[in-house]
Design a protein around this motif. Structure first.
Motif, PDB file in Angstrom:
ATOM      1  N   THR A  84      37.513  36.720  41.138  1.00 19.74           N
ATOM      2  CA  THR A  84      38.920  36.360  41.339  1.00 19.74           C
ATOM      3  C   THR A  84      39.289  35.120  40.544  1.00 19.74           C
ATOM      4  O   THR A  84      40.334  35.060  39.883  1.00 19.74           O
ATOM      5  CB  THR A  84      39.196  36.115  42.836  1.00 19.74           C
ATOM      6  OG1 THR A  84      38.880  37.301  43.571  1.00 19.74           O
ATOM      7  CG2 THR A  84      40.659  35.760  43.063  1.00 19.74           C
TER       8      THR A  84
ATOM      9  N   TYR B 118      39.529  35.945  36.855  1.00 16.56           N
ATOM     10  CA  TYR B 118      40.803  36.594  36.529  1.00 16.56           C
ATOM     11  C   TYR B 118      41.937  35.570  36.451  1.00 16.56           C
ATOM     12  O   TYR B 118      42.806  35.646  35.574  1.00 16.56           O
ATOM     13  CB  TYR B 118      41.139  37.660  37.571  1.00 16.56           C
ATOM     14  CG  TYR B 118      40.626  39.035  37.231  1.00 16.56           C
ATOM     15  CD1 TYR B 118      41.109  39.732  36.125  1.00 16.56           C
ATOM     16  CD2 TYR B 118      39.660  39.660  38.022  1.00 16.56           C
ATOM     17  CE1 TYR B 118      40.639  41.003  35.805  1.00 16.56           C
ATOM     18  CE2 TYR B 118      39.176  40.924  37.713  1.00 16.56           C
ATOM     19  CZ  TYR B 118      39.673  41.589  36.600  1.00 16.56           C
ATOM     20  OH  TYR B 118      39.205  42.850  36.291  1.00 16.56           O
ATOM     21  N   ASN B 119      41.943  34.599  37.382  1.00 18.70           N
ATOM     22  CA  ASN B 119      42.975  33.557  37.371  1.00 18.70           C
ATOM     23  C   ASN B 119      42.896  32.713  36.096  1.00 18.70           C
ATOM     24  O   ASN B 119      43.918  32.350  35.506  1.00 18.70           O
ATOM     25  CB  ASN B 119      42.836  32.659  38.602  1.00 18.70           C
ATOM     26  CG  ASN B 119      43.235  33.371  39.885  1.00 18.70           C
ATOM     27  OD1 ASN B 119      43.998  34.336  39.854  1.00 18.70           O
ATOM     28  ND2 ASN B 119      42.718  32.919  41.018  1.00 18.70           N
TER      29      ASN B 119
ATOM     30  N   ALA C 105      45.760  32.420  33.194  1.00 18.60           N
ATOM     31  CA  ALA C 105      46.284  31.090  32.867  1.00 18.60           C
ATOM     32  C   ALA C 105      46.184  30.800  31.373  1.00 18.60           C
ATOM     33  O   ALA C 105      47.174  30.401  30.736  1.00 18.60           O
ATOM     34  CB  ALA C 105      45.542  30.020  33.670  1.00 18.60           C
TER      35      ALA C 105
END
Length: 308
Positions: free
Chosen positions: A86, A89-90, A94
């Protein structure tokens, strides 16, 4: 912090940033009588945009390669261990959004809003590569090889093209052609290197159901293909030196010692290479050759300057 740097493959990002800085400050800025389109700050933003989009590509690739890397290089796996999927992916979202956003800003600054499409296409292609195209024969290799080439071409698109006028068109055309020559060299070396990396990662790729050249042809035949491909940059380099650089003595010595010599050594070693360790060494050797190839632009500029 170290795990984050491994996730974005900081060594590759340093190579991209160094290359873009060398081409501008070691080459373009040394040419007399030309005005570049971007200010120093704007050019640093261009470097940042390129690095961010490339970092996004490396992150999504690491996310999708968890299964393959756990077999091929378990010590290098970051996603799912030190950094959650997770969070990865962030980070991907970004850096990619930041890169595309900066690209949009720069495109408007130079009055070429449509150029922002280039950043979107690159980011989308890197995502498609990681999620699907990587499994296709040679397509993935070509896409990765193009990444560094585009990082060279984008310098001309944003820093040269908007500054072209009737008075400098001929000179700008020559400079743009030199950038294209280096982009082609980077593509060829990177393409060969990607196949060598496929040879190194063959076991993990096979278990992941990928169709790389070594899996399709077998390790022995794929090695011979790399052997044959390695003659392309050697012959191209000899032709380029003979056509453009024979009058620059120091450049000649540099090219023979730091680029052509290592390439010939690579050809000798790849012929008999069989083990993972050998392919890893040869992959690193190609990276060094690429670095020396990029540095040659500074050597050429200095040699021409002090020979004049």
């Amino acid at each position: 912090m170290l795990n984050f740097l491994k996730l974005i493959r900081y060594q590759n990002l340093i190579m991209i940033a160094l290359m873009q800085l060398l081409f501008r400050y070691g080459f373009l800025k040394q040419q007399s009588g030309i005005a570049l389109a971007l200010s120093d700050f704007q050019y640093l933003l261009l470097v940042l945009a390129t690095v961010c989009i490339a970092a996004g590509g490396f992150v999504i690739n690491n996310i999708m390669d968890q299964e393959t890397d756990s077999i091929s290089k378990p010590d290098a796996v970051v996603v799912g261990r030190s950094i959650s999927e997770t969070m990865a992916y962030n980070i991907y979202i970004a850096v990619t959004v930041l890169g595309v956003g900066i690209g949009f800003y720069l495109s408007n600054i130079i009055g070429k809003a449509s150029f922002s499409t280039l950043f979107i296409v690159i980011a989308a292609t890197l995502y498609l590569y990681a999620t699907s195209l990587k499994q296709s024969l040679l397509i993935g290799n070509i896409i990765v090889a193009l990444l560094l080439s585009v990082s060279v071409i984008i310098i001309g698109v944003f820093d040269l093209y908007p500054a072209i006028n009737d008075g400098n068109q001929a000179q700008m055309s020559v400079l743009f052609q030199i950038l294209l020559d280096y982009a082609l060299f980077a593509f060829i070396i990177n393409f060969i290197r990607e196949i060598v990396k496929d040879l190194e990662d063959m076991d993990g790729d096979y278990n992941a159901g990928m169709s790389t050249l070594p899996i399709v042809l077998g390790k022995a035949r794929a090695t011979k293909v790399v052997f044959a491909l390695a003659f392309i940059p050697v012959l191209a380099l000899i032709y380029y030196i003979n056509k453009n650089l024979l009058g620059l003595q120091f450049v000649l010595y540099y090219a023979l010692l730091c680029i052509l010599g290592p390439l010939l050594y690579f050809i000798i070693k790849i012929w008999s290479a069989k083990t993972k360790t050998e392919f890893r060494f040869l992959s690193s050797l190609l990276k060094i050759i690429l670095l020396f190839g990029i540095l040659s632009i500074v050597v050429i500029t200095l040699n021409m300057k002090y020979n004049a």
